[in-house]
Motif scaffolding. Structure first.
Motif, PDB file in Angstrom:
ATOM      1  N   THR A  33       0.839  -1.036  -0.041  1.00 47.99           N
ATOM      2  CA  THR A  33      -0.063   0.323  -0.150  1.00 47.99           C
ATOM      3  C   THR A  33       1.016   1.103  -0.046  1.00 47.99           C
ATOM      4  O   THR A  33       0.705   2.143  -0.860  1.00 47.99           O
TER       5      THR A  33
ATOM      6  N   GLN B 103       2.093   1.574  -3.491  1.00 48.44           N
ATOM      7  CA  GLN B 103       1.112   2.265  -4.258  1.00 48.44           C
ATOM      8  C   GLN B 103       1.093   3.781  -4.045  1.00 48.44           C
ATOM      9  O   GLN B 103       0.833   4.560  -4.874  1.00 48.44           O
TER      10      GLN B 103
ATOM     11  N   GLU C 192       1.166   6.577  -6.590  1.00 42.63           N
ATOM     12  CA  GLU C 192      -0.147   7.418  -7.195  1.00 42.63           C
ATOM     13  C   GLU C 192      -0.447   8.573  -6.140  1.00 42.63           C
ATOM     14  O   GLU C 192      -1.032   9.689  -6.713  1.00 42.63           O
TER      15      GLU C 192
END
Lengths: 130, 88, 97
Positions: A94, A97, A101
């Motif tokens: 996570t 990511q 992002e």
């Protein structure tokens, strides 16, 4: 990646294991090459020039990661990415990511968590409560 | 009507008392230890302010310097201990 | 003994003010700035009392500095609550808690 991905458990993980953005960089570096055993200098070398940490800051970083069960420490003080529980690996993914992002949000969250104890002092003076 | 200096000392005492109550209340709500040490500091500062009030208004001939300083010192030690331990 | 305690208290207030200053820099919450200034006033109060009155702040009205410090704290509390009441849920300066 939505805001909901920054769940309470993820934030607890960040609060405990990733106190600074540099710590996130170190952890993600180790996560990218999980078979490799890293010496502290190699970590610093790989992160340069975008991230520069002093020797003691890097050591402190690695100590926190070790204490959080994210890395293992070998005989010659080298470290390797080795999450102790399955959820830890999920949190690191996570984190990766989020770093890709939603980097601005991630940085804001990391620093908000760092300041949260101090902020709670200021919030104590809200008469109507939180 | 109390003299101005006494009322001001009372104001200071009431303010530090309010800080104490708010900090204890917040500590009870969220358990952040920094708030406990801060609250304990303000207890001592309140005692310090009350002693000043007593020194000015109730027993003007008494010298409460030592208890006042002891209260202030204890309070400051609580606060600094809390800051060093709990606030990176 | 009194001088020792007075000096220690003065230093303690100054260090506390330093912490509050740092917290203000970290969080941009004005309350911490008020506390920092208030604790500097408390330090001044104690230092001045020691200098002119053997640590007795009743001498020469030095205790007014302490009162000013607490009034500042009171003002900061009022300010925080007035601003908080005026702001509704669109508070962009707070991240998740």
């Amino acid at each position: 990646m939505e805001d909901a991905a920054f769940s309470d458990e993820f934030c607890r993980f960040l609060r405990a294991a990733v106190p600074t953005v540099d710590a996130a960089e170190v952890l993600l570096l180790l996560h990218r090459e999980p078979e490799r055993w890293w010496a502290a200098e190699e970590v610093l070398g790989a992160l340069a020039p975008s991230v520069s940490l002093s020797g003691s800051a890097a050591a402190a970083c690695l100590a926190v990661l070790l204490a959080s069960g994210l890395i293992a420490s070998g005989p010659d003080k080298r470290v390797q990415y080795r999450p102790g529980f399955g959820e830890l690996d999920a949190h690191v993914r996570t984190l990766a990511q989020a770093y890709r992002e939603r980097p601005v949000t991630l940085i804001r969250v990391i620093y908000a968590l760092r300041d949260s104890k101090i902020q709670s002092f200021a919030d104590a003076f809200r008469l109507k409560g939180k | 009507m109390l003299p101005l200096n006494v009322m001001l000392a009372l104001l200071a005492a009431l303010t530090s008392l309010m800080c104490t109550v708010l900090l204890f209340r917040a500590f009870a709500a969220n358990g952040v230890r920094l708030l406990l040490w801060s609250a304990l500091c303000f207890v001592c500062l309140t005692v310090n302010n009350l002693l000043l009030f007593v020194d000015l208004a109730v027993f003007p001939d008494a010298d409460l310097r030592v208890p006042r300083l002891a209260a202030a010192l204890t309070g400051v030690l609580f606060l600094l201990y809390g800051f060093l331990r709990e606030a990176e | 003994m009194i001088e020792f305690m007075s000096g220690a208290v003065t230093m303690g207030y100054l260090v506390a003010a330093g912490f509050f200053w740092r917290f203000w820099r970290q969080t941009a919450d004005r309350l911490f700035l008020a506390f920092a200034v208030a604790f500097v006033l408390l330090a001044l109060n104690q230092g001045l009392a020691q200098w002119i009155g053997a640590a007795d702040e009743r001498v020469g009205y030095t205790y007014l500095l302490r009162v000013l410090g607490f009034v500042l704290i009171l003002a900061a509390i009022v300010d925080k609550n007035l601003r908080y009441g005026a702001r509704t849920s669109g508070d962009g300066s707070r991240s998740r808690q």
